[in-house]
Design an enzyme around this catalytic site. Structure first.
Site, PDB file in Angstrom:
ATOM      1  CG  ASP A 101      42.479  43.102  37.195  1.00 38.85           C
ATOM      2  OD1 ASP A 101      42.220  43.237  35.985  1.00 38.85           O
ATOM      3  OD2 ASP A 101      41.639  43.312  38.096  1.00 38.85           O
TER       4      ASP A 101
ATOM      5  CG  MET B  63      46.049  45.602  32.460  1.00 41.25           C
ATOM      6  SD  MET B  63      45.273  46.154  33.990  1.00 41.25           S
ATOM      7  CE  MET B  63      44.854  44.580  34.723  1.00 41.25           C
TER       8      MET B  63
ATOM      9  CG  ASP C 290      38.062  45.775  34.413  1.00 46.01           C
ATOM     10  OD1 ASP C 290      37.788  46.108  35.579  1.00 46.01           O
ATOM     11  OD2 ASP C 290      39.121  45.192  34.099  1.00 46.01           O
TER      12      ASP C 290
ATOM     13  CG  MET D 291      48.006  45.291  36.971  1.00 43.31           C
ATOM     14  SD  MET D 291      47.509  46.588  38.095  1.00 43.31           S
ATOM     15  CE  MET D 291      45.712  46.426  38.008  1.00 43.31           C
TER      16      MET D 291
ATOM     17  CG  HIS E 148      38.602  40.530  35.956  1.00 42.56           C
ATOM     18  ND1 HIS E 148      38.446  40.471  34.595  1.00 42.56           N
ATOM     19  CD2 HIS E 148      39.381  41.614  36.190  1.00 42.56           C
ATOM     20  CE1 HIS E 148      39.092  41.484  34.033  1.00 42.56           C
ATOM     21  NE2 HIS E 148      39.679  42.191  34.983  1.00 42.56           N
TER      22      HIS E 148
ATOM     23  CG  MET F 129      40.343  48.952  30.226  1.00 43.00           C
ATOM     24  SD  MET F 129      40.146  47.722  31.518  1.00 43.00           S
ATOM     25  CE  MET F 129      40.464  48.691  32.995  1.00 43.00           C
TER      26      MET F 129
ATOM     27  CG  HIS G 248      42.451  42.805  32.331  1.00 41.14           C
ATOM     28  ND1 HIS G 248      41.893  43.854  33.036  1.00 41.14           N
ATOM     29  CD2 HIS G 248      43.058  43.357  31.265  1.00 41.14           C
ATOM     30  CE1 HIS G 248      42.162  44.987  32.414  1.00 41.14           C
ATOM     31  NE2 HIS G 248      42.875  44.716  31.334  1.00 41.14           N
TER      32      HIS G 248
ATOM     33  CB  SER H 127      38.541  42.489  39.835  1.00 35.00           C
ATOM     34  OG  SER H 127      39.921  42.735  40.025  1.00 35.00           O
TER      35      SER H 127
END
Ligand code: DX5
Ligand code: ZN
Length: 231
Positions: A36, A69, A180, A38, A34, A138, A67, A9
Site C-alpha cells: 500500500d 494511492m 480491499d 500512500m 499487497h 475498495m 496499490h 497487506s
C-alpha cells in the site's frame, strides 16, 4: 473452478521487520504481497515508496501487488516497475489520463489495474477493460488499515463480476476481481459469494500471532463457494 488468491497487506505488518514479515506470510500461504503506497496527498497517510519495494523484492517469492494511492501516478508507475512490482493498480481520480497510465504499466511488463473507491462509479472501467488484468474494489475509504467493511460494496462486487464474466465470455481473457478493506474470516465467504476472487487482508492476518492459521481459516471459508452466475 475459481482460483482464490489471498493478498496480505503489509500495511499492518511490523515495519521494523518487513523482510521477515514477508517471509513468514509467504510461508503461511500468501499468494500475493499487497503493498500500500500512500502519499499524504491523494490519501491522508504516508507509507513507503519504491526504494522499500526494491529492498523487499528478494523476500517476495510471490507477485508484489502495488496499490498506488498517490497523485500524480505516472512517475511512480515507472519507479515501481523498476523496483520489481509485478502488478500495479491506481485510482482513476489520481490520473489525468487513465488510458495512458494503464498503457505505461503494460509497457513496463507489469499487470495493470484500476482501483475504485466505495463511491467511484463502475462506468470508469467501460472503455479500458482490454488493458486491465485486475479490478480492485475498495470496501473501505483508502488511507488506513483496520477499518470496517462497507456492506454496499457487495452489490458493486456483483455488478463488476457480471461485467467481467461478459467480457471473459467474449474475449477469453481473464481479469481478477480483488477486494480491499475490512476483509476478515467472518466475511470473506460473503465477499467471494458476491463474485470476488482475490482478497486483500491486513489486520486480519498481521494483527494475529499465527499467520498460517488465519490464512487457512480464510481458505476454509472459500471451500464450496459457488458465486452467483458462475459456471
Ligand atoms: C487501505 C489499504 C488496505 C488496508 C487493508 O487504504 O488499501 O490495503 O491495508 O487493511 P485491513 O485488511 O486491515 O482493512
Ligand atoms: Zn490496498
Amino acid at each position: 473452478m475459481t482460483e482464490y488468491y489471498i493478498a496480505p497487506s503489509i500495511l499492518s505488518a511490523d515495519f521494523a521487520r518487513l523482510g521477515e514479515e514477508i517471509t513468514h506470510v509467504i510461508a503461511a500461504g500468501a499468494d500475493w504481497i499487497h503493498f500500500d503506497v500512500m502519499d499524504n496527498h491523494y490519501v491522508p497517510n504516508l507509507t513507503f515508496g519504491p526504494m522499500i519495494c526494491q529492498a523487499l523484492k528478494p523476500y517476495a517469492q510471490v507477485p508484489i501487488d502495488v496499490h498506488l494511492m498517490v497523485e500524480p501516478v505516472d512517475q511512480m508507475i515507472d519507479a515501481f516497475a523498476e523496483a520489481g512490482a509485478d502488478i500495479i493498480t491506481f485510482h482513476p481520480e489520481a490520473s489525468r489520463h487513465i488510458d495512458r497510465s494503464l498503457g505505461l504499466i503494460k509497457s513496463r511488463g507489469c499487470k495493470a489495474g484500476l482501483v475504485l473507491n466505495p463511491a467511484t462509479p463502475v462506468y470508469v472501467l467501460e472503455h479500458v477493460l482490454d488493458k486491465l488484468d485486475v479490478i480492485l474494489l475498495m470496501s473501505v475509504n483508502p488511507g488506513f488499515g483496520g477499518q470496517q467493511f462497507i456492506p454496499q460494496t457487495l452489490q458493486k462486487i456483483s455488478q463488476v463480476r457480471s461485467l467481467i464474466d461478459i467480457y471473459e465470455g467474449e474475449t477469453g481473457r481473464k481479469i481478477r476481481l480483488e477486494v480491499d478493506g475490512g476483509i476478515k474470516i467472518s466475511n470473506i465467504a460473503q465477499v467471494a459469494q458476491a463474485g470476488a476472487d482475490t482478497f486483500v487482508a491486513g489486520s486480519a492476518i498481521f494483527g494475529h500471532e499465527d499467520y498460517a492459521k488465519q490464512i487457512s481459516a480464510m481458505r476454509q471459508e472459500l471451500i464450496n463457494i459457488k458465486p452467483a452466475g458462475c459456471k
